[in-house]
Design an enzyme around this catalytic site. Structure first.
Site, PDB file in Angstrom:
ATOM      1  N   HIS A 176       0.823  -1.211   0.000  1.00 35.38           N
ATOM      2  CA  HIS A 176       0.000   0.000   0.000  1.00 35.38           C
ATOM      3  C   HIS A 176       0.855   1.259   0.000  1.00 35.38           C
ATOM      4  O   HIS A 176       0.576   2.197  -0.730  1.00 35.38           O
ATOM      5  CB  HIS A 176      -0.949   0.017   1.204  1.00 35.38           C
ATOM      6  CG  HIS A 176      -1.980  -1.063   1.162  1.00 35.38           C
ATOM      7  ND1 HIS A 176      -2.923  -1.173   0.175  1.00 35.38           N
ATOM      8  CD2 HIS A 176      -2.210  -2.100   1.989  1.00 35.38           C
ATOM      9  CE1 HIS A 176      -3.683  -2.212   0.378  1.00 35.38           C
ATOM     10  NE2 HIS A 176      -3.270  -2.802   1.486  1.00 35.38           N
ATOM     11  N   GLN A 195      -5.822   5.069   1.640  1.00 38.82           N
ATOM     12  CA  GLN A 195      -5.061   3.830   1.553  1.00 38.82           C
ATOM     13  C   GLN A 195      -3.614   4.145   1.198  1.00 38.82           C
ATOM     14  O   GLN A 195      -2.794   4.353   2.076  1.00 38.82           O
ATOM     15  CB  GLN A 195      -5.726   2.900   0.530  1.00 38.82           C
ATOM     16  CG  GLN A 195      -5.183   1.504   0.508  1.00 38.82           C
ATOM     17  CD  GLN A 195      -6.065   0.598  -0.362  1.00 38.82           C
ATOM     18  OE1 GLN A 195      -7.283   0.634  -0.307  1.00 38.82           O
ATOM     19  NE2 GLN A 195      -5.429  -0.207  -1.174  1.00 38.82           N
ATOM     20  N   CYS A 196      -3.303   4.192  -0.068  1.00 38.39           N
ATOM     21  CA  CYS A 196      -1.904   4.317  -0.478  1.00 38.39           C
ATOM     22  C   CYS A 196      -1.297   5.689  -0.177  1.00 38.39           C
ATOM     23  O   CYS A 196      -0.139   5.776   0.211  1.00 38.39           O
ATOM     24  CB  CYS A 196      -1.773   3.971  -1.954  1.00 38.39           C
ATOM     25  SG  CYS A 196      -2.294   2.268  -2.283  1.00 38.39           S
ATOM     26  N   VAL A 197      -2.077   6.762  -0.341  1.00 40.05           N
ATOM     27  CA  VAL A 197      -1.523   8.089  -0.066  1.00 40.05           C
ATOM     28  C   VAL A 197      -1.348   8.278   1.445  1.00 40.05           C
ATOM     29  O   VAL A 197      -0.301   8.733   1.908  1.00 40.05           O
ATOM     30  CB  VAL A 197      -2.394   9.200  -0.691  1.00 40.05           C
ATOM     31  CG1 VAL A 197      -1.747  10.567  -0.453  1.00 40.05           C
ATOM     32  CG2 VAL A 197      -2.579   8.963  -2.190  1.00 40.05           C
ATOM     33  N   THR A 226       1.555   6.138   2.837  1.00 32.47           N
ATOM     34  CA  THR A 226       2.840   6.716   2.439  1.00 32.47           C
ATOM     35  C   THR A 226       3.148   7.941   3.297  1.00 32.47           C
ATOM     36  O   THR A 226       4.287   8.127   3.745  1.00 32.47           O
ATOM     37  CB  THR A 226       2.837   7.075   0.945  1.00 32.47           C
ATOM     38  OG1 THR A 226       2.630   5.877   0.181  1.00 32.47           O
ATOM     39  CG2 THR A 226       4.141   7.728   0.524  1.00 32.47           C
TER      40      THR A 226
END
Length: 179
Positions: free
Chosen positions: A88, A117-119, A122
């Site tokens: 992710h 999720q991914c943003v 990160t």
């Protein structure tokens, strides 16, 4: 302090999914392009990240041809890394941290698809690694999840990141602030 823009998962895989019709901002490429131009004008590193699930047989399987940047995005310039991740966050399965360390980066601007999720993951991991993180809200979007609409997800994501893991900003605010 040197800075990098991390563009996360702004890719055709999402447009190939039926859920695309419910995405919060189908024109996501426009604010991302403005942000990319701003970062380039400041001499910042621009890193492109694509989510890939080799062998899955779905839209994230690179063999199907959808794991590529949205057509409307300005293409990466020579020297701008294009990383493929299978987790992710953009750090765990890539050499992102090595690239940032070698470039002397201390601040990250993050944007992309799947805010929660991914943003978000990160941004959180970037903060834990010691980077100053800016979550660029209007260059980030998502889809509804169950009964949660896009606005609720975006509000929640910004609330949990704000002042703990990231500063929240818009492209216009970043453009108006001094280099």
């Amino acid at each position: 302090m040197k800075r990098a823009l991390i563009v996360i998962d702004v890719q055709e895989s999402f447009r190939a999914r039926p859920l695309w019709k419910e995405i919060g901002n189908p024109g996501i490429a426009e604010p991302v392009n403005r942000l990319v131009r701003l970062a380039r004008d400041h001499g910042d590193l621009v890193v492109w990240v694509l989510h890939s699930e080799p062998g899955s047989g779905d839209v994230f399987d690179p063999d199907l041809g959808h794991v590529r940047l949205l057509e409307e995005l300005e293409p990466p310039l020579p020297g701008e890394p294009v990383l493929r991740k299978t987790a992710h966050n953009a750090f765990t399965t890539t050499n992102l941290q090595q690239l940032l360390t070698e470039a002397g980066v201390g601040e990250l601007w993050v944007c992309g698809i799947r805010a929660e999720q991914c943003v978000e993951t990160t941004a959180r991991l970037g903060s834990d690694l010691g980077y100053e993180v800016v979550f660029v809200a209007d260059a980030t979007t998502t889809n509804p999840i169950g009964d949660l609409g896009v606005d609720a997800i975006m509000e929640r994501t910004q609330a949990v990141l704000r002042d703990r893991f990231a500063r929240i900003a818009t492209v216009a605010e970043l453009a108006a602030s001094p280099v």
